[in-house]
Each structure stands twice: as structure tokens, then as C-alpha cells.
Design a protein around this motif. Sequence first.
Motif, PDB file in Angstrom:
ATOM      1  N   PHE A 266      -4.123   7.027  22.056  1.00  0.00           N
ATOM      2  CA  PHE A 266      -4.663   7.064  23.454  1.00  0.00           C
ATOM      3  C   PHE A 266      -3.387   7.067  24.250  1.00  0.00           C
ATOM      4  CE2 PHE A 266      -9.321   5.821  21.974  1.00  0.00           C
ATOM      5  CZ  PHE A 266      -9.537   7.267  22.286  1.00  0.00           C
ATOM      6  N   ASP A 267      -2.646   6.186  23.999  1.00  0.00           N
ATOM      7  CA  ASP A 267      -1.432   6.123  24.924  1.00  0.00           C
ATOM      8  C   ASP A 267      -0.736   7.517  24.911  1.00  0.00           C
ATOM      9  OD1 ASP A 267      -1.852   3.596  25.563  1.00  0.00           O
ATOM     10  OD2 ASP A 267      -0.525   2.710  24.414  1.00  0.00           O
ATOM     11  N   ARG A 268      -0.502   7.949  23.995  1.00  0.00           N
ATOM     12  CA  ARG A 268       0.351   9.300  23.721  1.00  0.00           C
ATOM     13  C   ARG A 268      -0.430  10.284  24.439  1.00  0.00           C
ATOM     14  NH1 ARG A 268       2.891  11.786  17.945  1.00  0.00           N
ATOM     15  NH2 ARG A 268       3.697  13.723  19.007  1.00  0.00           N
ATOM     16  N   ILE A 269      -1.792  10.586  23.936  1.00  0.00           N
ATOM     17  CA  ILE A 269      -2.618  11.677  24.637  1.00  0.00           C
ATOM     18  C   ILE A 269      -2.489  11.707  26.063  1.00  0.00           C
ATOM     19  CG2 ILE A 269      -5.049  12.481  24.513  1.00  0.00           C
ATOM     20  CD1 ILE A 269      -5.208  11.372  21.771  1.00  0.00           C
ATOM     21  N   ILE A 270      -2.922  10.221  26.736  1.00  0.00           N
ATOM     22  CA  ILE A 270      -2.696  10.349  28.106  1.00  0.00           C
ATOM     23  C   ILE A 270      -1.431  10.743  28.826  1.00  0.00           C
ATOM     24  CG2 ILE A 270      -3.245   8.589  30.160  1.00  0.00           C
ATOM     25  CD1 ILE A 270      -5.838   9.653  28.885  1.00  0.00           C
ATOM     26  N   SER A 271      -0.536   9.947  28.300  1.00  0.00           N
ATOM     27  CA  SER A 271       0.883  10.108  28.873  1.00  0.00           C
ATOM     28  C   SER A 271       1.483  11.576  28.757  1.00  0.00           C
ATOM     29  CB  SER A 271       1.968   9.187  28.155  1.00  0.00           C
ATOM     30  OG  SER A 271       2.252   9.428  26.939  1.00  0.00           O
ATOM     31  N   GLU A 272       1.179  12.171  27.565  1.00  0.00           N
ATOM     32  CA  GLU A 272       1.485  13.703  27.467  1.00  0.00           C
ATOM     33  C   GLU A 272       0.390  14.735  27.672  1.00  0.00           C
ATOM     34  OE1 GLU A 272       3.371  14.268  23.682  1.00  0.00           O
ATOM     35  OE2 GLU A 272       4.210  12.289  23.484  1.00  0.00           O
ATOM     36  N   GLN A 273      -0.599  14.225  28.075  1.00  0.00           N
ATOM     37  CA  GLN A 273      -1.824  15.249  28.515  1.00  0.00           C
ATOM     38  C   GLN A 273      -2.146  16.146  27.408  1.00  0.00           C
ATOM     39  OE1 GLN A 273      -3.926  15.007  31.644  1.00  0.00           O
ATOM     40  NE2 GLN A 273      -3.294  13.081  31.216  1.00  0.00           N
ATOM     41  N   MET A 274      -2.322  15.715  26.212  1.00  0.00           N
ATOM     42  CA  MET A 274      -2.462  16.406  25.104  1.00  0.00           C
ATOM     43  C   MET A 274      -3.901  17.081  24.708  1.00  0.00           C
ATOM     44  SD  MET A 274       0.266  15.051  22.394  1.00  0.00           S
ATOM     45  CE  MET A 274       0.294  16.560  21.469  1.00  0.00           C
ATOM     46  N   GLN A 275      -4.047  18.290  24.636  1.00  0.00           N
ATOM     47  CA  GLN A 275      -5.375  18.709  24.054  1.00  0.00           C
ATOM     48  C   GLN A 275      -5.582  17.972  22.593  1.00  0.00           C
ATOM     49  OE1 GLN A 275      -7.154  20.700  26.071  1.00  0.00           O
ATOM     50  NE2 GLN A 275      -8.794  21.488  24.654  1.00  0.00           N
ATOM     51  N   ILE A 276      -6.896  17.920  22.451  1.00  0.00           N
ATOM     52  CA  ILE A 276      -6.974  17.167  20.974  1.00  0.00           C
ATOM     53  C   ILE A 276      -8.105  17.919  20.205  1.00  0.00           C
ATOM     54  CG2 ILE A 276      -6.259  14.801  21.907  1.00  0.00           C
ATOM     55  CD1 ILE A 276      -9.429  14.135  21.702  1.00  0.00           C
ATOM     56  N   VAL A 277      -8.215  17.654  18.845  1.00  0.00           N
ATOM     57  CA  VAL A 277      -8.883  18.266  17.946  1.00  0.00           C
ATOM     58  C   VAL A 277      -9.429  17.196  16.868  1.00  0.00           C
ATOM     59  CG1 VAL A 277      -9.686  19.893  16.322  1.00  0.00           C
ATOM     60  CG2 VAL A 277      -7.956  20.420  18.132  1.00  0.00           C
ATOM     61  N   GLY A 278     -10.668  16.651  16.998  1.00  0.00           N
ATOM     62  CA  GLY A 278     -11.095  15.622  16.310  1.00  0.00           C
ATOM     63  C   GLY A 278     -12.264  16.286  15.352  1.00  0.00           C
ATOM     64  N   PHE A 279     -12.173  15.707  14.059  1.00  0.00           N
ATOM     65  CA  PHE A 279     -12.917  16.029  13.163  1.00  0.00           C
ATOM     66  C   PHE A 279     -14.573  15.858  13.372  1.00  0.00           C
ATOM     67  CE2 PHE A 279     -14.791  16.422   8.869  1.00  0.00           C
ATOM     68  CZ  PHE A 279     -14.251  17.371   8.334  1.00  0.00           C
ATOM     69  N   GLN A 283     -19.403  18.943  20.040  1.00  0.00           N
ATOM     70  CA  GLN A 283     -19.133  20.406  20.833  1.00  0.00           C
ATOM     71  C   GLN A 283     -17.908  21.116  20.210  1.00  0.00           C
ATOM     72  OE1 GLN A 283     -20.272  20.667  24.832  1.00  0.00           O
ATOM     73  NE2 GLN A 283     -20.960  18.565  24.828  1.00  0.00           N
ATOM     74  N   GLY A 284     -17.852  20.985  18.615  1.00  0.00           N
ATOM     75  CA  GLY A 284     -16.719  21.579  18.453  1.00  0.00           C
ATOM     76  C   GLY A 284     -15.406  20.996  18.075  1.00  0.00           C
ATOM     77  N   GLY A 285     -15.448  19.676  18.645  1.00  0.00           N
ATOM     78  CA  GLY A 285     -14.399  18.809  18.297  1.00  0.00           C
ATOM     79  C   GLY A 285     -12.945  18.907  19.033  1.00  0.00           C
ATOM     80  N   MET A 286     -13.003  20.090  20.118  1.00  0.00           N
ATOM     81  CA  MET A 286     -11.634  20.506  20.955  1.00  0.00           C
ATOM     82  C   MET A 286     -12.127  20.063  22.353  1.00  0.00           C
ATOM     83  SD  MET A 286      -9.677  23.889  21.237  1.00  0.00           S
ATOM     84  CE  MET A 286      -9.423  23.854  19.415  1.00  0.00           C
ATOM     85  N   GLY A 287     -11.063  19.234  22.884  1.00  0.00           N
ATOM     86  CA  GLY A 287     -11.176  18.990  24.336  1.00  0.00           C
ATOM     87  C   GLY A 287      -9.902  18.014  24.737  1.00  0.00           C
ATOM     88  N   ARG A 288     -10.302  17.033  25.977  1.00  0.00           N
ATOM     89  CA  ARG A 288      -9.077  16.212  26.360  1.00  0.00           C
ATOM     90  C   ARG A 288      -9.885  14.949  26.443  1.00  0.00           C
ATOM     91  NH1 ARG A 288     -11.612  18.608  31.091  1.00  0.00           N
ATOM     92  NH2 ARG A 288     -12.054  17.106  32.624  1.00  0.00           N
ATOM     93  N   VAL A 289      -8.793  13.982  26.886  1.00  0.00           N
ATOM     94  CA  VAL A 289      -9.308  12.765  27.135  1.00  0.00           C
ATOM     95  C   VAL A 289      -9.042  12.194  28.510  1.00  0.00           C
ATOM     96  CG1 VAL A 289      -8.607  10.369  26.398  1.00  0.00           C
ATOM     97  CG2 VAL A 289      -8.604  12.327  24.527  1.00  0.00           C
ATOM     98  N   ASP A 290     -10.031  11.560  29.114  1.00  0.00           N
ATOM     99  CA  ASP A 290      -9.785  11.142  30.563  1.00  0.00           C
ATOM    100  C   ASP A 290      -9.991   9.417  30.191  1.00  0.00           C
ATOM    101  OD1 ASP A 290      -9.679  13.285  31.668  1.00  0.00           O
ATOM    102  OD2 ASP A 290     -11.657  13.496  32.626  1.00  0.00           O
ATOM    103  N   ARG A 291      -9.159   8.759  31.143  1.00  0.00           N
ATOM    104  CA  ARG A 291      -9.120   7.236  31.151  1.00  0.00           C
ATOM    105  C   ARG A 291     -10.458   7.039  32.142  1.00  0.00           C
ATOM    106  NH1 ARG A 291      -5.078   3.803  30.024  1.00  0.00           N
ATOM    107  NH2 ARG A 291      -3.376   5.404  30.417  1.00  0.00           N
TER     108      ARG A 291
END
Length: 303
Positions: A266-279, A283-291
Motif C-alpha cells: 500500500f505504501d508503494r502503490i500510494i506513493s507511486e500512484q500505480m494501477q493495480i490488478v488483483g486476482f 469488477q475485473g480486478g483492475m483499478g487504483r487505490v485511494d487512502r
Amino acid sequence: MQMDRRSFLAQSGAAAGCVGLSPLVARAELGAASLTTVSDGSLTLPGSFIFEPMPQDALQPILASYDLSPTQLTPECNLALYRDEERTVLFDVGSGPDFMPTAGSVVDSLNALGLAPDDVTHVVFTHAHPDHIWGLLDDFDEPVFADATYMMGRAEWEYWWNPETVDTIGEARAAFAVGAKRRMEMIEDSVVLFEGGQEVLPGIAAVATHGHTPGHMSFEVRNGPDAALILGDAIGNHHVAFHKPEWISGSDQDGAQAAATRAMLFDRIISEQMQIVGFHLPQGGMGRVDRTSEGYVFVPEGA
């Protein structure tokens, strides 16, 4: 990263008409490459599989806020498919015919894309739980992706290959170990093993995310400035794992290590604003993370 989920959904829905399912529900463009989620169906799990170790009084309002039953969960199974000019890379292979009747549809989903199993050039495993590796074999115990190069993290391979694992993993997961070993024996002579931090293929780097299993791997997929993080089961659901990532989950083989891994991710995803894919994300598993004020929230692509 350029997204066009609405038009992509329309195309996938049309393709699904011939097979009776919605095989892919999100797509990201990474430069000249693409990253797609491909459905393997869904699972039906007892809520206790995840929720049992959690503080029940604090858990209930969280489940209510997501309109979830504490007794049964039906998570999606979303495989990531990466394609560039040279490679068609499938991350995990789904459940196959022997795990659950609601899962095992990845071949149909690929067919709806105009792809046959023989078109897959590489299979890269996040880990060797049944819904990720049992799809390696078909009804006749033949490899489904016969022409692919298979790749797995060394620690994960060694854990499931160890003959002592079936006796130490616990009765509830003993069948996982037997099933993983049987499938790994089919690719023993051709599998490519790698370490965390290694670039396993051009533009695809392994990220050690141990805890869910002893050698679980996630993958950063990057093409120029565009990047996404394929999580596997390192962040295994869209509710408690996001809302209370520090809580121990019954689905993780090492709960404390998995919680530490989630914090790192979560630290990495938020700091780098990365798109994610979770198995197993919805809704298809693709999206982003908001704090949020209490944790994090998964925002599906297009929401």
C-alpha cells in the motif's frame, strides 16, 4: 496509462455472447503493450476462511458496509494477460476442472479474445494455490498451455516441491500441496525459476510479496512511463484487506508476514500512484487505490 474501459467492455460483452460468460472486464494500455484481465470464473468460500482470526465485533460493521455475508464469499478470479509485440504472458492459469464448478473458465475466456492456449508464450505464477495453478492440466492430465515457458519464484517452487510440505501445511490445506506437486511434476524439466527483484521478462519485474504463501510473488509491469502492479493474492480482497490491512487473515499461510507485505504494498502503490490488478478484486480486478481516514479503498477502473 491510457484506459478505455467502456469501449472495451462493449467489445468483451459482444465476444462473450458466443460462450455465455463475460471473459474480460478491464484493459490498460502500457505504451505499445496491453494488460487485460481474463476471467476464470469465481469461487465460493466460507467466510471463516478469511474472517476467523479477526476481531468479530469490529469486523461486522465493515462487512455490513460492503454488503457482505460473514458466512459465504464469492470472489472473482481475474487472471492478468500481458501482450506486446513478441509475447503473450498469462499470470497464473486458474483452477482447471478439478477445484470448483464455478471456476476453471480461462480457456473459454481466451477463446473469446481470439486466443488459443497455444498462443500463450509464457505462464508466470504468483503462487501455487489451487485457483492459480490447478488449471495447468486439462481433463486428460495434459498441459493446457503446452507451448508456453513456465516461470515461478524459486522459494515458492521449493516450498511446494518439498515432500514434507504436505505433512506440515495443515490438514485443511494438505490437498493444496498434493495438487500443486502433481502439476509441478509436469513442468519440472522446463520451468524457469527466479528471485524477487529480478526482471523475469523484458518489462516485467518480480516483487517478493511473501506471506500468503512462503514464496508468493507480485509483478511490476512497465512500458516506458506506464506501469501496473499485478498483485496475485498479496492483497486478496477489496474489503478487509483494504480497510484493515494490518488484520491477520485466515487465507494467508503466514498471517503476520502477509500483513507486513500489505503495508509495504500500500505504501508503494500510494506513493507511486500505480494501477493495480488483483486476482480476487471485483469488477475485473483492475483499478487504483485511494487512502481513507481508516485505511484504503479499492476503486475499480471506470468507477
